[in-house]
Scaffold this active site. Structure first.
Site, PDB file in Angstrom:
ATOM      1  N   SER A   1     -65.262  21.455   2.177  1.00 29.78           N
ATOM      2  CA  SER A   1     -64.750  21.369   0.807  1.00 29.78           C
ATOM      3  C   SER A   1     -63.584  20.392   0.767  1.00 29.78           C
ATOM      4  O   SER A   1     -63.022  20.042   1.808  1.00 29.78           O
ATOM      5  CB  SER A   1     -64.279  22.748   0.340  1.00 29.78           C
ATOM      6  OG  SER A   1     -63.016  23.025   0.918  1.00 29.78           O
ATOM      7  N   LYS A   2     -63.214  19.994  -0.434  1.00 30.83           N
ATOM      8  CA  LYS A   2     -62.113  19.031  -0.525  1.00 30.83           C
ATOM      9  C   LYS A   2     -60.804  19.639  -0.030  1.00 30.83           C
ATOM     10  O   LYS A   2     -59.953  18.938   0.478  1.00 30.83           O
ATOM     11  CB  LYS A   2     -62.007  18.435  -1.925  1.00 30.83           C
ATOM     12  CG  LYS A   2     -61.764  19.414  -3.029  1.00 30.83           C
ATOM     13  CD  LYS A   2     -61.696  18.667  -4.366  1.00 30.83           C
ATOM     14  CE  LYS A   2     -61.282  19.588  -5.484  1.00 30.83           C
ATOM     15  NZ  LYS A   2     -61.204  18.910  -6.769  1.00 30.83           N
ATOM     16  N   ARG A   3     -60.698  20.963  -0.150  1.00 26.76           N
ATOM     17  CA  ARG A   3     -59.482  21.645   0.325  1.00 26.76           C
ATOM     18  C   ARG A   3     -59.347  21.532   1.850  1.00 26.76           C
ATOM     19  O   ARG A   3     -58.247  21.463   2.368  1.00 26.76           O
ATOM     20  CB  ARG A   3     -59.490  23.134  -0.049  1.00 26.76           C
ATOM     21  CG  ARG A   3     -59.609  23.380  -1.526  1.00 26.76           C
ATOM     22  CD  ARG A   3     -58.249  23.369  -2.236  1.00 26.76           C
ATOM     23  NE  ARG A   3     -58.452  23.090  -3.650  1.00 26.76           N
ATOM     24  CZ  ARG A   3     -57.621  22.415  -4.410  1.00 26.76           C
ATOM     25  NH1 ARG A   3     -56.506  21.941  -3.906  1.00 26.76           N
ATOM     26  NH2 ARG A   3     -57.881  22.205  -5.667  1.00 26.76           N
ATOM     27  N   ASP A   4     -60.488  21.561   2.555  1.00 27.33           N
ATOM     28  CA  ASP A   4     -60.443  21.477   4.024  1.00 27.33           C
ATOM     29  C   ASP A   4     -59.706  20.227   4.468  1.00 27.33           C
ATOM     30  O   ASP A   4     -58.958  20.242   5.437  1.00 27.33           O
ATOM     31  CB  ASP A   4     -61.858  21.429   4.628  1.00 27.33           C
ATOM     32  CG  ASP A   4     -62.601  22.726   4.406  1.00 27.33           C
ATOM     33  OD1 ASP A   4     -61.961  23.781   4.478  1.00 27.33           O
ATOM     34  OD2 ASP A   4     -63.823  22.675   4.167  1.00 27.33           O
TER      35      ASP A   4
END
Ligand code: GLU
Length: 506
Positions: free
Chosen positions: A264-267
């Site tokens: 995910s972009k959060r990763d």
């Protein structure tokens, strides 16, 4: 007749293009090039609630940076346009009405509240509510309502949707190029909304109509669209387009570097690597995201890394030019299991591309850093430094920062290094060395090494005793390449100047 291969990348402009999206674009591009076909870019912007200003430009710029040239579509033109779905509303309306006329779709007038209530009721009974053959007979739609009532509602501008009439209990055995046979039963699927009274189609209708009108032969997209496959195939059947229906290939997920689940972009922010090709600032939240481009990755390295996320050539080769990838790429070498993303490996690719660059090209990449620091750009010198140092780096920026001492004398001396090496007797030794350095005219590595080594041997000093304080004096820290390389590059004058200053400070 063999149809010309035509594939499309069909992103929705709902934000920055995630690296998974770029991988989808890349595989489409490679497939098109491998087969002498066309690569289209279609912007799927029918969901206005999720529209993000700037996202379309971002997508186009990203593809450009990656070197994925679009043959047809938004920004490239072509004879199947417009290629932005919001500009094709009339077309979708016509096709939605066609399905209603042929009995494959119907008008539904149920409100969101009514459907919510039904959902709850079903839940309370331990059932799941699906708007399909199981329930449509008792709902507010043109299949059950009298024709004049339907007409009246339509004429009165009431809100409605057009729903697909999902066949009841039909076993569907469908084919995916990567996954082989995939099985679905239509009773588990709902009567998807195809069109809304606000004049907008949903993704499913627009996507099928466009793929048909744009003569798409292969749909290559992310795995998350696999559940839509039965509806899409049924839509082709309903329209009577089965004979020119594209083949489908659903690409494997890209997984987090550690643990399970989709990247995910959060990763990226959490683990310190970009998930976007270019920097992106979310216009709604102001949140800023790193990009591969700005973080110093070469587009060739980025693309090379992406190509191997789910595909392999069947050999040990890991470094490929885009042309080689085009020559080698086939869908039968795409695996169906998820591909783990490895940020370290991405750096490794960048390193490989960095060291493979001709020194003259690398020097040009160093140039802006020098200019930003107000330092002169001497191409030959910079090339020499790149040749000597590049093996150690993955990024031009790091190379420059670490090699800054070649261009400018140290303004500070690292304390722990001066403590360690500028000890008793060091000053005297450096004064003696300075005299030797003064006496030498030929500053080539071979010559300074010969002269200085002879002196060290003669005085029985030990190499480290001389070289360590010398290094700190010239570089400002106990780091860097061989000192004879350093002084050859900076030259006699600069070497003497730095030595004098260091001795004065010792
Ligand atoms: N607009 C869809 C997306 O954003 C396209 C899916 C497809 O390729 O059919 O991924």
């Amino acid at each position: 007749m063999e149809r010309k291969v035509r594939v499309r990348f069909a992103p929705s402009p709902t934000g920055a293009l995630h690296l998974g999206g770029v991988r989808t674009a890349l595989f489409n591009y490679l497939f098109a090039r491998h087969n002498g076909g066309d690569f289209l870019l279609r912007i799927e912007d029918t969901d206005q609630t999720r529209y993000v200003p700037g996202a379309e430009e971002y997508i186009i710029e990203s593809l450009k940076w990656c070197g994925l040239t679009v043959d047809e579509g938004v920004g490239a033109g072509g004879d199947c346009g417009p290629y932005r779905q919001s500009e094709r509303k009339e077309i979708y309306r016509e096709y939605a009405l066609r399905l209603v006329e042929s009995g494959h779709a119907y008008y539904a007038f149920d409100t969101a509240e009514e459907l919510d209530a039904l959902r709850k009721e079903c839940e309370n009974r331990g059932e799941t509510f699906i708007y399909n053959a199981a329930h449509r007979g008792s709902l507010k739609n043109s299949l059950v309502m009298p024709a004049d009532e339907v007409r009246r509602l339509l004429d009165s501008q009431a809100h409605y949707v057009i729903r697909f009439k999902m066949p009841e209990n039909e076993d569907l055995l469908l084919h995916d190029i990567i996954r082989g046979e995939v099985h679905f039963n239509s009773s588990l699927l709902d009567d998807k909304v195809l069109y809304k009274s606000d004049g907008m189609p949903t993704y499913h209708l627009a996507n099928i109509v466009d793929d048909h009108l744009m003569r798409i032969t292969h749909v290559i997209r992310g795995e998350e669209w696999l559940p839509s496959l039965p509806l899409h195939v049924l839509l082709y059947r309903a329209f009577g387009w089965e004979d020119t229906m594209p083949e489908f290939a659903h690409l494997p997920l890209i997984l987090k570097p550690v643990g399970n689940g989709k990247l995910s972009k959060r990763d990226g922010n959490k683990m310190g690597f970009p998930v976007f090709p270019m920097e992106f600032t979310d216009p709604a939240t102001g949140e800023k995201w790193h990009g591969y481009k700005e973080d110093g990755y070469f587009p060739e390295a980025f693309i090379n890394m992406l190509a191997l996320l789910g595909w392999n050539p069947g050999t040990d080769q890991e470094i490929f030019t885009l042309q080689e990838l085009c020559d080698l790429f086939t869908l039968d070498r795409v695996k169906k299991s998820g591909a783990k993303f490895d940020p370290e490996k991405t750096k490794w690719f960048n390193h490989k591309y960095l060291i493979a660059k001709p020194d003259s090209e690398l020097a040009e990449l160093v140039r802006p850093y020098l200019e930003a620091d107000g330092l002169p750009y001497e191409p030959k010198k910079v090339e020499r430094i790149c040749a000597l140092m590049k093996e150690r780096y993955s990024f031009v920026k790091d190379l420059y920062e670490d090699c800054r001492f070649f261009f400018t004398a140290p303004t500070e001396f690292v304390e722990k290094d001066t403590k360690k090496y500028w000890k008793e007797g060091a000053k005297e030794l450096m004064c003696e060395l300075l005299e030797i350095l003064r006496s030498i005219d030929d500053y080539t590595f071979a010559n300074t090494e010969k002269v200085i080594s002879a002196w060290i041997t003669e005085k029985q000093l030990g190499f480290g005793k001389v070289m360590n304080p010398f290094r700190v004096a010239i570089i400002g820290a106990a780091k860097g390449p061989h000192m004879f390389d350093v002084i050859e590059i900076i030259g006699k004058e600069e070497t003497l100047r730095r030595m004098e200053r260091a001795i004065a400070l010792m």
